[in-house]
Design a protein around this motif. Structure first.
Motif, mmCIF file in Angstrom:
data_model
loop_
_atom_site.group_PDB
_atom_site.id
_atom_site.type_symbol
_atom_site.label_atom_id
_atom_site.label_comp_id
_atom_site.label_asym_id
_atom_site.label_seq_id
_atom_site.Cartn_x
_atom_site.Cartn_y
_atom_site.Cartn_z
ATOM 1 N N HIS A 36 9.271 17.216 29.382
ATOM 2 C CA HIS A 36 8.128 18.027 29.829
ATOM 3 C C HIS A 36 7.332 17.315 30.919
ATOM 4 O O HIS A 36 6.773 17.965 31.800
ATOM 5 C CB HIS A 36 7.252 18.426 28.633
ATOM 6 C CG HIS A 36 8.011 19.252 27.651
ATOM 7 N ND1 HIS A 36 8.379 20.552 27.914
ATOM 8 C CD2 HIS A 36 8.530 18.944 26.443
ATOM 9 C CE1 HIS A 36 9.079 21.019 26.901
ATOM 10 N NE2 HIS A 36 9.183 20.072 26.001
ATOM 11 N N HIS A 37 7.301 15.980 30.856
ATOM 12 C CA HIS A 37 6.677 15.229 31.961
ATOM 13 C C HIS A 37 7.486 15.477 33.245
ATOM 14 O O HIS A 37 6.913 15.814 34.291
ATOM 15 C CB HIS A 37 6.620 13.736 31.619
ATOM 16 C CG HIS A 37 6.295 12.855 32.791
ATOM 17 N ND1 HIS A 37 5.123 12.969 33.512
ATOM 18 C CD2 HIS A 37 6.996 11.842 33.399
ATOM 19 C CE1 HIS A 37 5.112 12.074 34.497
ATOM 20 N NE2 HIS A 37 6.239 11.390 34.451
ATOM 21 N N ALA A 38 8.793 15.344 33.159
ATOM 22 C CA ALA A 38 9.648 15.565 34.342
ATOM 23 C C ALA A 38 9.468 16.983 34.888
ATOM 24 O O ALA A 38 9.361 17.184 36.104
ATOM 25 C CB ALA A 38 11.110 15.299 33.982
ATOM 26 N N LEU A 65 14.410 13.391 38.263
ATOM 27 C CA LEU A 65 15.131 12.171 37.882
ATOM 28 C C LEU A 65 14.256 10.912 37.874
ATOM 29 O O LEU A 65 14.728 9.837 37.492
ATOM 30 C CB LEU A 65 16.301 11.946 38.862
ATOM 31 C CG LEU A 65 17.463 12.952 38.752
ATOM 32 C CD1 LEU A 65 18.322 12.906 40.013
ATOM 33 C CD2 LEU A 65 18.321 12.671 37.520
ATOM 34 N N HIS A 66 12.971 11.024 38.243
ATOM 35 C CA HIS A 66 12.202 9.811 38.546
ATOM 36 C C HIS A 66 12.002 8.879 37.345
ATOM 37 O O HIS A 66 11.834 7.680 37.529
ATOM 38 C CB HIS A 66 10.848 10.172 39.178
ATOM 39 C CG HIS A 66 9.791 10.539 38.202
ATOM 40 N ND1 HIS A 66 9.671 11.795 37.666
ATOM 41 C CD2 HIS A 66 8.811 9.798 37.626
ATOM 42 C CE1 HIS A 66 8.661 11.810 36.831
ATOM 43 N NE2 HIS A 66 8.116 10.616 36.782
ATOM 44 N N ASP A 67 12.014 9.418 36.112
ATOM 45 C CA ASP A 67 11.774 8.558 34.934
ATOM 46 C C ASP A 67 13.002 8.495 34.030
ATOM 47 O O ASP A 67 12.868 8.274 32.820
ATOM 48 C CB ASP A 67 10.581 9.100 34.119
ATOM 49 C CG ASP A 67 9.256 8.521 34.579
ATOM 50 O OD1 ASP A 67 9.265 7.435 35.197
ATOM 51 O OD2 ASP A 67 8.210 9.147 34.336
ATOM 52 N N ILE A 68 14.180 8.695 34.615
ATOM 53 C CA ILE A 68 15.394 8.792 33.808
ATOM 54 C C ILE A 68 15.621 7.520 32.960
ATOM 55 O O ILE A 68 16.168 7.585 31.859
ATOM 56 C CB ILE A 68 16.615 9.117 34.716
ATOM 57 C CG1 ILE A 68 17.809 9.581 33.918
ATOM 58 C CG2 ILE A 68 17.000 8.001 35.633
ATOM 59 C CD1 ILE A 68 17.716 11.017 33.546
ATOM 60 N N ALA A 131 2.500 13.829 42.585
ATOM 61 C CA ALA A 131 2.690 14.698 41.410
ATOM 62 C C ALA A 131 2.809 13.861 40.139
ATOM 63 O O ALA A 131 2.228 14.202 39.097
ATOM 64 C CB ALA A 131 3.940 15.561 41.602
ATOM 65 N N ASP A 132 3.533 12.750 40.218
ATOM 66 C CA ASP A 132 3.681 11.859 39.055
ATOM 67 C C ASP A 132 2.323 11.284 38.669
ATOM 68 O O ASP A 132 1.973 11.197 37.485
ATOM 69 C CB ASP A 132 4.666 10.743 39.417
ATOM 70 C CG ASP A 132 5.068 9.900 38.215
ATOM 71 O OD1 ASP A 132 5.134 10.449 37.103
ATOM 72 O OD2 ASP A 132 5.329 8.694 38.402
ATOM 73 N N ARG A 133 1.534 10.905 39.669
ATOM 74 C CA ARG A 133 0.219 10.303 39.384
ATOM 75 C C ARG A 133 -0.782 11.334 38.878
ATOM 76 O O ARG A 133 -1.657 11.003 38.083
ATOM 77 C CB ARG A 133 -0.280 9.570 40.636
ATOM 78 C CG ARG A 133 0.577 8.350 40.855
ATOM 79 C CD ARG A 133 0.224 7.509 42.022
ATOM 80 N NE ARG A 133 1.030 6.279 41.948
ATOM 81 C CZ ARG A 133 1.010 5.320 42.847
ATOM 82 N NH1 ARG A 133 0.229 5.434 43.901
ATOM 83 N NH2 ARG A 133 1.764 4.253 42.692
ATOM 84 N N ALA A 143 -3.984 12.207 27.112
ATOM 85 C CA ALA A 143 -3.058 12.360 25.983
ATOM 86 C C ALA A 143 -1.866 11.411 26.130
ATOM 87 O O ALA A 143 -1.468 10.729 25.177
ATOM 88 C CB ALA A 143 -2.574 13.811 25.901
ATOM 89 N N ARG A 144 -1.335 11.324 27.354
ATOM 90 C CA ARG A 144 -0.172 10.453 27.577
ATOM 91 C C ARG A 144 -0.536 8.983 27.376
ATOM 92 O O ARG A 144 0.263 8.205 26.851
ATOM 93 C CB ARG A 144 0.388 10.668 28.983
ATOM 94 C CG ARG A 144 1.058 12.019 29.175
ATOM 95 C CD ARG A 144 1.632 12.145 30.568
ATOM 96 N NE ARG A 144 2.806 11.324 30.764
ATOM 97 C CZ ARG A 144 3.111 10.702 31.914
ATOM 98 N NH1 ARG A 144 2.307 10.802 32.948
ATOM 99 N NH2 ARG A 144 4.211 9.991 32.014
ATOM 100 N N ALA A 145 -1.730 8.599 27.818
ATOM 101 C CA ALA A 145 -2.134 7.189 27.689
ATOM 102 C C ALA A 145 -2.175 6.780 26.216
ATOM 103 O O ALA A 145 -1.659 5.716 25.845
ATOM 104 C CB ALA A 145 -3.486 6.959 28.347
HETATM 105 NI NI NI Z 1 6.630 9.698 35.653
#
Ligand code: NI
Ligand code: ADP
Length: 225
Positions: A36-38, A65-68, A131-133, A143-145
């Motif tokens: 869901h982050h991706a 693919l950035h956090d694969i 977008a990632d930031r 929530a993610r932290a």
């Molecule tokens: Ni990321």
């Protein structure tokens, strides 16, 4: 900008297969780096690209693919995600130049400490990094932290431990501090590290929300409310 309008049927097929590959690779991930982050990064990157330009196929594939294989979960290995992305993309009919471009974005994307520059060479890279930031700040960012902190045995907060502005990646990587410090070491700094005007605008509101959250957190911590 609709993906179906901007990509050929072959490209749409590759995007769908990549989504499935990422979902499978990130299955069981509970630190905020799940599929869901991706997908959120993909959606946000496309939103930014619709306003700022950029090649949508590069943006979509780099976002997905950035956090694969994020370095945070693979012994600090900063190259693994881009290497796996290269292996995956090489299976498809995609120009070598595009594969190198996507892998370069993935290699550079991560935050590495407040004192470490994270240059991006291309518009597509800037868009995906923005977008990632954006997904690291605001309500979802909070929530993610805490999800990350819990999964990595970090305390919520310890007033005796002050934040540190890390001068290099090794110091940032080895930090074991509580999650509230992470706001001062990264999250509250991201607003000023966005590249695109579109992301800067979105970051402003999300930043404000984190400041309100922290104010409330300290009030409750002191039993004042
Ligand atoms: Ni990321
Ligand atoms: P980056 O590669 O720039 O770190 P990610 O997509 O991997 O970006 O997102 C990092 C996420 O992990 C952030 O949302 C952040 O909240 C969380 N995170 C990373 N380090 C910490 C930490 N020390 N404490 C709490 N959360 C963290």
């Amino acid at each position: 900008m609709k993906k179906s309008q901007i990509c050929t049927p072959e490209e749409v097929h590759l995007i769908e297969k990549t989504r499935a590959y990422v979902e499978e690779s990130l299955r069981g991930e509970t630190t905020g780096h799940d599929i869901h982050h991706a997908l959120r990064v993909e959606k946000m990157a496309l939103h930014i690209a619709a306003k700022e330009g950029g090649n949508p196929l590069i943006v979509i594939l780099a976002a997905l693919l950035h956090d694969i294989a994020d370095w945070k979960f693979h012994d600090g290995n900063i190259k693994l995600s881009s290497r796996l992305a290269e292996d995956w993309l090489s299976k498809w009919k995609l120009p070598k130049k595009s594969i190198c471009h996507i892998c370069d974005i993935i290699y550079r994307i991560s935050y590495k400490g407040s004192g470490v520059a994270t240059p991006m060479k291309t518009l597509e890279g800037k868009i995906v990094q923005d977008a990632d930031r954006l997904d690291a700040i605001g309500a979802i960012g909070i929530a993610r932290a805490f999800a990350y902190g819990g999964a990595n045995s970090r305390p919520l907060y310890d007033p005796s431990e002050s934040p540190v502005q890390h001068k290099n990646f090794t110091a940032y990587k080895n930090s074991k501090s509580h999650t509230i410090n992470h706001f001062y070491e990264k999250l509250l700094l991201l607003k000023n590290r966005m590249w695109t005007d579109t992301a800067k605008n979105i970051a402003r509101n999300r930043h404000c929300f984190m400041e309100k959250f922290l104010k409330e957190f300290y009030r409750e911590w002191e039993g004042k409310k």
